[in-house]
Design a protein around this motif. Structure first.
Motif, mmCIF file in Angstrom:
data_model
loop_
_atom_site.group_PDB
_atom_site.id
_atom_site.type_symbol
_atom_site.label_atom_id
_atom_site.label_comp_id
_atom_site.label_asym_id
_atom_site.label_seq_id
_atom_site.Cartn_x
_atom_site.Cartn_y
_atom_site.Cartn_z
ATOM 1 N N SER A 40 8.275 18.130 3.697
ATOM 2 C CA SER A 40 7.380 17.614 4.784
ATOM 3 C C SER A 40 7.858 17.542 6.096
ATOM 4 N N ASP A 41 7.130 18.175 7.095
ATOM 5 C CA ASP A 41 7.586 17.939 8.595
ATOM 6 C C ASP A 41 7.689 16.523 9.347
ATOM 7 N N GLY A 42 6.757 15.720 8.445
ATOM 8 C CA GLY A 42 7.011 14.293 8.948
ATOM 9 C C GLY A 42 7.968 13.299 8.291
ATOM 10 N N LEU A 43 8.754 13.733 7.554
ATOM 11 C CA LEU A 43 9.536 12.918 6.661
ATOM 12 C C LEU A 43 10.563 11.995 7.691
ATOM 13 N N LEU A 103 0.939 -0.958 -0.138
ATOM 14 C CA LEU A 103 -0.042 -0.037 0.231
ATOM 15 C C LEU A 103 0.793 1.214 0.047
ATOM 16 N N VAL A 104 0.446 1.872 -0.837
ATOM 17 C CA VAL A 104 1.360 3.314 -0.936
ATOM 18 C C VAL A 104 0.792 4.440 -0.459
ATOM 19 N N VAL A 105 1.003 5.244 0.676
ATOM 20 C CA VAL A 105 0.026 6.196 1.326
ATOM 21 C C VAL A 105 0.560 7.529 0.488
ATOM 22 N N VAL A 106 -0.104 8.358 -0.143
ATOM 23 C CA VAL A 106 0.121 9.534 -0.646
ATOM 24 C C VAL A 106 -0.172 10.710 0.132
ATOM 25 N N SER A 107 1.015 11.184 0.722
ATOM 26 C CA SER A 107 0.548 12.466 1.641
ATOM 27 C C SER A 107 1.855 13.507 1.706
ATOM 28 N N ARG A 108 1.464 14.721 1.424
ATOM 29 C CA ARG A 108 2.366 15.618 1.559
ATOM 30 C C ARG A 108 2.845 15.964 2.881
ATOM 31 N N SER A 109 2.173 15.666 3.860
ATOM 32 C CA SER A 109 2.680 15.696 5.477
ATOM 33 C C SER A 109 3.476 14.506 6.059
ATOM 34 N N ALA A 110 3.162 13.474 5.000
ATOM 35 C CA ALA A 110 4.145 12.332 5.291
ATOM 36 C C ALA A 110 3.556 11.542 6.661
ATOM 37 N N ASP A 111 2.021 11.916 7.078
ATOM 38 C CA ASP A 111 1.659 11.433 8.203
ATOM 39 C C ASP A 111 0.747 9.771 7.877
#
Length: 227
Positions: free
Chosen positions: A121-124, A92-100
């Motif tokens: 991203s702050d969550g990288l 599963l590939v989660v697409v998130s600019r915040s990397a949450d």
């Protein structure tokens, strides 16, 4: 260009599982298809904001067939959280600019979940710690390069790619020109209200060509190729 005369009409109940899988065979590689369900009046969700409240047995059968075919799933983080996804059988590939990373996926075995995000991203760092650096795809500085994502997944051998939304990711994918096919189930109900449509956000003008239409108890399930 092929016309509507090439449209194949069949009854879903007449197809075996193998015949159903073959009916959805991709037309090339890599192949990115997007799967959605909606009501006749275009609502992609029920009154609770979830797609699960408008799908039915016919939709579930095709949904399962597409997942069985897929090498990987691509889903926006907001949809994963709202629908409370479990860890699927395929990556599963989660697409998130915040990397949450959605809570229901945080205990997944290493390598089953990938994150597609951006360098700003702050969550990288947290995503890399949770998933492993090889499983975090940095595809751009501020906006995710969706063409790069499709190519990166194909490079991993995942040539049959299935996206299950949400609507903003679908619109962004259409705008980026990476969608090959829309699989669309229309359930025979009307809901009114102001429910979200299948594609929201980016303005697009994309022509589609229907190649398959299945029917069961008034539910229509189709394949629409992007021209």
């Amino acid at each position: 260009m092929k016309g509507v005369s090439d449209l194949e009409l069949r009854r879903l109940a007449d197809l075996s599982d193998d015949e159903l899988a073959e009916a959805y065979a991709p037309r090339g590689e890599p192949w990115l298809r997007v799967n959605f369900v909606s009501t006749v009046d275009g609502a992609a969700q029920g009154s609770d904001g979830l797609s699960g409240t408008i799908n039915n047995d016919a939709d579930k059968r095709v949904f399962d067939a597409l997942r069985t075919r897929a090498d990987c799933l691509v889903v926006g983080a907001g949809t994963l959280r709202a629908e409370e996804y479990d860890v699927p059988r395929v990556p599963l590939v989660v697409v998130s600019r915040s990397a949450d990373l959605p809570p229901t996926l945080r205990d997944a075995p290493r390598g089953r979940i990938l994150m597609a995000t951006v360098g700003s991203s702050d969550g990288l760092a947290a995503a890399r710690e949770a998933l492993g650096e090889d499983n975090v795809l940095v595809l751009g500085d501020d906006e995710i390069d969706l063409a790069g994502l499709k190519a990166e997944l194909a490079a991993r051998g995942w040539t049959e790619q299935l996206c299950e939304g949400g609507p903003s990711l679908f619109a962004d994918m259409l705008a980026a020109g990476v969608v090959d096919e829309l699989c669309w189930t229309v359930v025979p109900v009307l809901t009114g209200g102001d429910a979200v449509r299948m594609a929201t956000g980016a303005d697009v003008d994309v022509a589609l060509r229907p190649v398959l239409l299945l029917e069961q108890d008034g539910t229509l399930l189709g394949r629409w190729l992007v021209e």
